[in-house]
Design an enzyme around this catalytic site. Sequence first.
Site, mmCIF file in Angstrom:
data_model
loop_
_atom_site.group_PDB
_atom_site.id
_atom_site.type_symbol
_atom_site.label_atom_id
_atom_site.label_comp_id
_atom_site.label_asym_id
_atom_site.label_seq_id
_atom_site.Cartn_x
_atom_site.Cartn_y
_atom_site.Cartn_z
ATOM 1 N N GLU A 1 3.830 -6.871 1.442
ATOM 2 C CA GLU A 1 3.699 -7.183 0.016
ATOM 3 C C GLU A 1 3.398 -5.937 -0.808
ATOM 4 O O GLU A 1 2.284 -5.749 -1.280
ATOM 5 C CB GLU A 1 2.645 -8.276 -0.209
ATOM 6 C CG GLU A 1 1.365 -8.008 0.541
ATOM 7 C CD GLU A 1 0.398 -9.172 0.556
ATOM 8 O OE1 GLU A 1 0.828 -10.321 0.466
ATOM 9 O OE2 GLU A 1 -0.804 -8.905 0.665
ATOM 10 N N ARG B 1 -5.692 3.639 -16.004
ATOM 11 C CA ARG B 1 -5.822 4.285 -14.690
ATOM 12 C C ARG B 1 -6.471 5.677 -14.746
ATOM 13 O O ARG B 1 -7.307 5.991 -13.890
ATOM 14 C CB ARG B 1 -4.482 4.310 -13.957
ATOM 15 C CG ARG B 1 -3.931 2.896 -13.688
ATOM 16 C CD ARG B 1 -2.788 2.866 -12.693
ATOM 17 N NE ARG B 1 -3.232 3.179 -11.348
ATOM 18 C CZ ARG B 1 -3.059 4.338 -10.737
ATOM 19 N NH1 ARG B 1 -2.411 5.315 -11.355
ATOM 20 N NH2 ARG B 1 -3.515 4.535 -9.531
ATOM 21 N N GLY C 1 0.761 -1.248 0.000
ATOM 22 C CA GLY C 1 0.000 0.000 0.000
ATOM 23 C C GLY C 1 0.782 1.283 0.000
ATOM 24 O O GLY C 1 0.192 2.363 -0.170
ATOM 25 N N CYS D 1 -11.856 5.148 -29.268
ATOM 26 C CA CYS D 1 -13.141 5.756 -29.612
ATOM 27 C C CYS D 1 -13.939 5.947 -28.342
ATOM 28 O O CYS D 1 -14.925 5.230 -28.077
ATOM 29 C CB CYS D 1 -13.890 4.864 -30.580
ATOM 30 S SG CYS D 1 -13.035 4.786 -32.133
ATOM 31 N N GLU D 2 -13.513 6.839 -27.545
ATOM 32 C CA GLU D 2 -14.136 7.078 -26.248
ATOM 33 C C GLU D 2 -13.688 8.469 -25.797
ATOM 34 O O GLU D 2 -12.489 8.712 -25.647
ATOM 35 C CB GLU D 2 -13.623 5.997 -25.272
ATOM 36 C CG GLU D 2 -14.161 6.091 -23.912
ATOM 37 C CD GLU D 2 -14.986 4.863 -23.510
ATOM 38 O OE1 GLU D 2 -15.173 3.937 -24.324
ATOM 39 O OE2 GLU D 2 -15.456 4.867 -22.380
#
Length: 461
Positions: free
Chosen positions: A313, A353, A271, A384-385
């Site tokens: 991790e 992201r 994190g 196409c967005e």
Amino acid sequence: MVSTHPIGVQHAGSQYLPLRRNTSPNQELLPLTARVNNHGCLEIGGCDITTLVQQFGSPLYILDEETLRLACQQYRDGFKQYYQGESQVLYASKAWNCLAICAIVAAEGLGIDVVSGGELYTALTAGMNPEKIYLHGNNKSRSELTLAIESGATIVVDNWYELKTLVELADSGPIRIMLRLTPGIECHTHEYIRTGHLDSKFGFDPNDLDAVFTFVSQHTSALNCVGLHAHIGSQIFERQPHQDLAAVMVQWLQDAAKYGLNVTELNIGGGLGIRYVESDDPPSIDEWVKAICEVVQTACLEANLPLPKLLCEPGRSLVATACVTAYTIGSVKVVPDIRTYVAVDGGMSDNPRPITYQSQYRAVVANKMSAPLTETVTIAGKHCESGDILIKNAQLPKTEPGDILVVMGTGAYNYSMASNYNRLSRPAAVVVANGEANLFLQRETYQDLIRQDCLPERLKK
Ligand code: LLP
């Protein structure tokens, strides 16, 4: 603003260049080997980015081996320095799971966290020692569990269904497991809240702890519970939530002992955040590790508990800063008095992201590193967005078609979440070190794109 780069190059974007070599990778925007060469071009790992694009095509993920290795070393050495017990850093490979990255982190002594049969298979194929592999997931299939058992990986059990399934599957001796608990600490990027019971799909409710420990202690011929696990969130800049977590987990360790369970491992998850933009200010890897080690040691001392083997991790903070994505600039659309769209040859398929989390990124123009930053533009992808925008209000020099735009901090959750939307091929990836570039993910071809397609006989002409 034009400034002088420490190596003497007039360079408009020098604020992005790491100035110290022994810095924490997660606090930088560019990989640590980034330099501007005499042609005013960006080099990483001793390789000129514009040459790499000519050689390997565009878009291109470029992974700096030194930055990745340094991040691994800082985690590993931090635990050695600040923790008196045993420790093991695992790479949360969901950030970017592929053979080469698994091999690099394994060579640095890290273990790995995998969350699917596919990630497990990749880690094993890369030569990762199964004793250092931990399988996560809130809905592991029987075949995933079987692959983990047969390969000797540890299973991080998430729920009752899985616990009971494992008892059924344990015909050749006890299965090495950890228990994932929901800590009741919920993290957002810059703040966190503690709640009595947390709304999360992951892990056992801590209120179930007695029942879970009782069950495990009644099934020791099937389940060898070696440890406890929790993870509070991602891209976290504060140290306090992880310190609180560590303290809570030591308490759980004490509870486990009451059930006669010999639980000797604590995994505090990942994190730690990274710097994507100038205003991001995460602690260094070293500071983060130190804070956690201190809390666990103090809590164990107070509770008169032997020090557990301490695991963590991280994903993002190991791999994100090590990688940049190089794109080629194409069309430009000027909407008068509103904005200028500068389009690149990739977008939401290679970096989902921004559209998914409104994540911010920074970019430089690799072939114009010494040019003044005179333009404010919007970097658009080619999908196409309308929402396929990589960066809003990027500060760039004046660009033209063919320029190479380098987006920084793309090593985590970019390739691993990439798609073939609009049937774009996923880009190639190269690892650079000491002036050498090696391909580690091939660019997909059109044949690759239709490889899984089947045309039923009756639809053929
Ligand atoms: N351990 C567990 C159990 C996790 O769920 C995660 C991330 C990690 C470790 C690694 O966290 P990190 O050190 O990378 O923050 N796709 C999102 C991030 C999702 C993170 C999921 N879990 C993104 O692109 O921001």
